[in-house]
Scaffold this motif. Sequence first.
Motif, mmCIF file in Angstrom:
data_model
loop_
_atom_site.group_PDB
_atom_site.id
_atom_site.type_symbol
_atom_site.label_atom_id
_atom_site.label_comp_id
_atom_site.label_asym_id
_atom_site.label_seq_id
_atom_site.Cartn_x
_atom_site.Cartn_y
_atom_site.Cartn_z
ATOM 1 N N LEU A 6 -32.453 51.568 58.239
ATOM 2 C CA LEU A 6 -33.590 52.205 58.637
ATOM 3 C C LEU A 6 -33.757 53.627 58.112
ATOM 4 O O LEU A 6 -34.925 54.172 57.710
ATOM 5 N N TRP A 25 -40.598 53.968 62.156
ATOM 6 C CA TRP A 25 -39.798 52.547 61.483
ATOM 7 C C TRP A 25 -38.973 51.846 62.718
ATOM 8 O O TRP A 25 -38.955 50.791 62.919
ATOM 9 N N GLU A 26 -38.202 52.607 63.593
ATOM 10 C CA GLU A 26 -37.590 52.028 64.610
ATOM 11 C C GLU A 26 -38.523 51.302 65.539
ATOM 12 O O GLU A 26 -38.142 50.337 65.984
#
Length: 273
Positions: A6, A25-26
Amino acid sequence: MTADDLAAAHALSADLRWPHRPADWEQVFALGDGLVAERDGAVVGTALRWRWGPQHATLGLVIVAPACQGRRIGHRLMTALLEGLEDRSVLLHATPEGRGLYERLGFVRTGEVRQHQGTALPAPLVALGAGWRLRPAGSNDAAALKALDAAARGMPRDALIDELLASAEATVVLDHDGQARGFAMLRRFGRGHIIGPVAAPDAEGAKALIAHLSGLSAGRFVRIDIDFDSGLAEWLESLGLLRVDAPTTMVRGEPLAVQPGVRLFALATQALG
């Protein structure tokens, strides 16, 4: 793609001046899965997918490093990502650069999105008719909001709505005589905040929801991605949210079966739909 990728994925999107934070993103990776392309151990491409129920999926965050473009990396990522999705309706939002690739893979244009953003201005409230009101979402509204989202988007996304309810700074419900008829969410994303998804029975209901959340965000950077056919573009510009991009909505497989009585006026994000 694994969680260890990530940081590299975020760096790749930042190099292209995409606004996503590491937290963005997470969040999306936790809801789906993806692939990375590597060159000499370095991540040079990404692509993610989200499967919603047994018949639908969305694709997004398809990125290839500029130095590696033109080498069919995007095609290989997309081909691999589509494996196992043959019997599903698959939705994505295409940049002009990616549209040709997606057309070759069987996607067809079904509409357009208009990305608006800027420093939100104080928003005048939109008057509602008798029996209609805005109210904060409560813990008992989750099932109704999931049903509204599924009807408006044409696919069930229960896990997404659960995640957004947990992370949103504000969720407001459009209520008619005690029944939830629409909703909108405000949450952190990218350079500031994003309003979306927004589901409502008509444009006036959508305006009431958006004006409320825009008013809460006055003086802050706000983004919203609307359906081009919503008729909201000029009105959003009056709130300080100017158009900056116009991706193409594309679907492979059966058209999305949206239900009458509610419409998706703004996306959750371009990747998630």
